[in-house]
Design an enzyme around this catalytic site. Structure first.
Site, PDB file in Angstrom:
ATOM      1  N   GLU A  92       1.103   6.174  12.158  1.00  0.00           N
ATOM      2  CA  GLU A  92       1.370   5.103  11.195  1.00  0.00           C
ATOM      3  C   GLU A  92       1.885   3.831  11.873  1.00  0.00           C
ATOM      4  OE1 GLU A  92       1.989   8.274  10.757  1.00  0.00           O
ATOM      5  OE2 GLU A  92       0.962   8.773   8.896  1.00  0.00           O
ATOM      6  N   HIS A 106       6.288  14.582  -0.078  1.00  0.00           N
ATOM      7  CA  HIS A 106       5.033  14.074  -0.627  1.00  0.00           C
ATOM      8  C   HIS A 106       5.238  13.436  -1.996  1.00  0.00           C
ATOM      9  CE1 HIS A 106       3.266  16.650   2.477  1.00  0.00           C
ATOM     10  NE2 HIS A 106       2.171  15.950   2.340  1.00  0.00           N
TER      11      HIS A 106
END
Ligand code: TPP
Length: 659
Positions: A398, A465
């Site tokens: 990322e 998540h």
């Protein structure tokens, strides 16, 4: 030291010599000024100049260089006027950052130099994005990025090299191995024999050279450049050198054994090159003082000119304004017709597709977004329409990809970076907070990057998540943050985020993807960032919310038709619509701030504080907040339901109305 001039003539060699002398003589002057207290911090590159100067001479002027804190020679070799550099170091108005950042922490498109941020490693990925832009635009160019050997221990180094290798990007990763990272010697920094050996692991070429030999540096980089411009690929270049002074001037060198200084003094890049030129008869001894005088006179005049420049007069409006690139929202928007009924997820997909058609320089990057279509299938079919160069699968990195997005933006492209889940943004946090957000303030460069954040709960996905993390970003000036709750807003705000040249964090709620739908204009109608929407008019109390909270509030209002509740969907969190909130609260006299995020320091705290401060006299009850429990978000459905703010919405509204 053995010098090989190859095809360089005497004139070239004298030119090189003068370029090499310049940073040395500037530094000697800086040391005097430091002792006199006339300048602040200084990171010396004395003894390392051959790397900065030799490499810059080997680059074309239209090729980007990303130097570090000791690379004065890059800036002087690119002929930046000394007065501008000095103004930068002294924090004067004519400096590159107008007193906002120090030393070499700036970039300049005019000279194709992109400066570092203090964190050292992040700029390595910027070089990837810059090179990617060149490859996409079919410009045969090389990009040169520096790192110290210390910063090779950062994850940024690994991510940037891996991306460049997988994507075959024409980047030279130059390690300036000067023996110490602050006080840490190389044997405490890494445990391989040579750093260049790491190239094999990335599947790229590596070379190790004498960084104190200007001709070796120059010829090596020139040769690599000629090759990678034609056949794009990264190369790792380790330049061996030594830091002859302290990490910075105040920190001393007690920890460095004296014999190392003596050995490296014998390898001084300036003295050795000078001796070579004298031995070869390229220069005569009597010319040296003449060359030096010419340079020192220039340094003196330039320094005094800047020293006497008026100081910055602080002005709040200027500081606040300069956080962002000015952007004029298009004054007239096309009529929103015709409209098709779409799910929230399809509205996002539709917006992305239209933006890709509208902006040929827009690139989307993310994990599994190409043929696979993304974890949520938002980019399904995009590869077929736009091709793989613009719809890019990325390795799992990322930070590197946000950095590459910024690099694309620096070199004329627009980038969208998809986080597979908003939770994983933690791994790209530094690039967002310190690079994307602060660049415009520091040196007036727009960073046209949108980070897409599939966020939120309701799917029993647990702590990694489904967390809400918008508040990590809303306290960071320089970013814009949007959070649509309806399909039409999802499309309109996405288009606006892409149109806006500033970095925008775009939250898209996973639970809403397939659970709600609505009419969405088929054409590209932008929704202005910073404008709230009153989704339900009312008189008894204002519920100020966003994202899933809007749907909770609507559901509650539907169940209680006897109550007259006003529901405000903020839609944008940075900037947020103060006016809409104030107006509503003044009308209803009661305010409830509702969000899915945990209560403490959630974005609602900011809204509540603002209402308390600005609408106090209109309030009939204290401002109330309803947020999720101050715990991590659990997976089990019953636990998740208990965690979410929705579980306490009824009682909070009742309390507010009963006050
Ligand atoms: C992420 C981060 N950690 C720590 C520091 C503090 N720091 C600044 S420079 C430096 C040493 C860097 O060593 P190296 O990369 O070898 O470059 P050099 O200073 O030797 O040129 C350290 C630890 C920092 N700036 N950023």
């Amino acid at each position: 030291m053995i010098f090989d001039r190859k095809s360089l003539n005497n004139e070239n060699l004298i030119f090189f010599y003068k370029k090499l002398l310049l940073p040395r003589l500037i530094e000697e002057k800086m040391l005097i000024l430091l002792r006199q207290g006339r300048i602040g911090k200084w990171f010396s590159g004395i003894g390392q100049e051959a790397i900065a100067v030799g490499s810059t001479l080997a680059m074309q002027n239209d090729e980007y260089i990303l130097p570090m804190h000791r690379n004065l020679g890059v800036f002087t070799t690119r002929d930046i006027p000394l007065s501008r550099l000095m103004a930068q170091w002294q924090g004067k108005p004519s400096g590159f950052t107008k007193g906002r950042d120090r030393s070499f922490h700036f970039g300049t498109q005019e000279y194709k130099i992109i400066g570092m941020i203090s964190h050292l490693g992040p700029q390595l990925a910027l070089a990837d994005g810059i090179a990617l832009a060149d490859v996409l635009a079919e410009r045969k160019r090389s990009t040169l990025v520096f790192t110290g050997e210390g910063a090779t221990s950062e994850g940024d180094f690994h991510e940037a090299l891996n991306i460049a290798s997988v994507w075959k990007l024409p980047v030279i990763f130059l390690i300036e191995n000067n023996g110490y990272g602050l006080s840490t010697p190389v044997n405490e920094q890494y445990n391989c024999l040579k750093l260049v050996d790491k190239a094999v692991g990335y599947g790229i070429e590596g070379r190790r050279i004498d960084g104190n030999n200007i001709l070796e540096v120059y010829h090596t980089i020139k040769e690599i450049n000629e090759s990678i411009r034609e056949n794009p690929r990264p190369v790792l270049l380790e330049c061996m050198t030594f830091r002859m002074r302290g990490h910075e001037e105040a920190s001393g060198t007690k920890y460095v054994p004296q014999n190392l200084f003596e050995w490296w003094a014998g390898k001084d890049p300036v003295a050795n090159f000078e001796k070579y030129l004298l031995d070869e008869g390229v220069i005569r001894p009597e010319w040296i003082p003449v060359f030096k005088k010419e340079i020192t006179t220039l340094i003196e005049t330039e320094f005094e000119k800047v020293y006497n420049e008026v100081d910055i007069i602080p002005d709040i409006a200027t500081e606040v304004r300069d956080m962002y690139q000015p952007y004029q929202f298009p004054v007239s928007q096309p009529a929103a017709i015709p409209a098709t009924h779409k799910r929230y997820i399809d509205a996002i997909s539709d917006g992305l597709r239209q933006a890709m058609r509208k902006h040929p320089n827009l690139v989307i990057m993310g994990q599994d977004i190409a043929e696979y279509g993304g974890a949520f299938k938002i980019t399904q079919g995009f590869v077929e329409e736009f091709g793989k160069p613009r719809v890019r699968n990325t390795p799992i990195c990322e930070s590197g990809i946000v950095g590459a997005g910024m690099g694309l933006a620096l070199n004329g492209y627009k980038a969208i970076v998809e986080m597979q889940f908003a939770d994983f943004v933690t791994c790209g946090f530094n690039q967002i907070i310190n690079n994307l957000a602060k660049t415009h303030y520091r040196w007036a460069q727009a960073v046209d990057v949108v980070v897409r954040m599939p966020t939120g709960a309701g799917t029993g996905a647990g702590p990694f998540h489904s967390q809400s993390n918008e508040a990590w970003f809303t306290k960071t000036p320089g970013l814009k943050v949007v959070y649509p709750a309806f399909p039409a807003d999802a499309k309109g705000l996405l288009l606006a985020a892409i149109d806006d040249p500033n970095p925008v964090i775009y939250f898209e709620h996973k639970y809403l993807y397939r659970s709600i739908s609505g009419d969405v204009p088929d054409n590209d109608v932008l929704i202005e960032i910073g404008k709230a929407n009153i989704v339900k008019q009312g008189t008894q109390a204002s519920i100020i919310t966003f994202g899933l909270g809007v749907h909770w509030a609507l559901e509650y209002a539907e169940k209680h038709p006897e109550l007259s509740l006003e529901i405000i969907d903020l839609r944008s969190l940075l900037p947020w619509d103060h006016e809409a909130v104030e107006e509503s609260v003044k009308k209803t006299g009661r305010a409830l701030v509702l969000h899915e995020d945990t209560l403490t320091s959630g974005f609602g705290a900011e809204i509540a504080a603002h209402i308390a401060e600005h609408c106090f006299k209109y309030l009939d009850a204290p401002v109330m907040r309803c947020g999720s429990l101050d715990t991590a978000i659990p997976m089990n459905k019953a636990l998740e339901d208990q965690f979410l703010a929705k579980a306490r919405l009824d009682e909070t509204v009742e309390k507010l109305l009963a006050y």
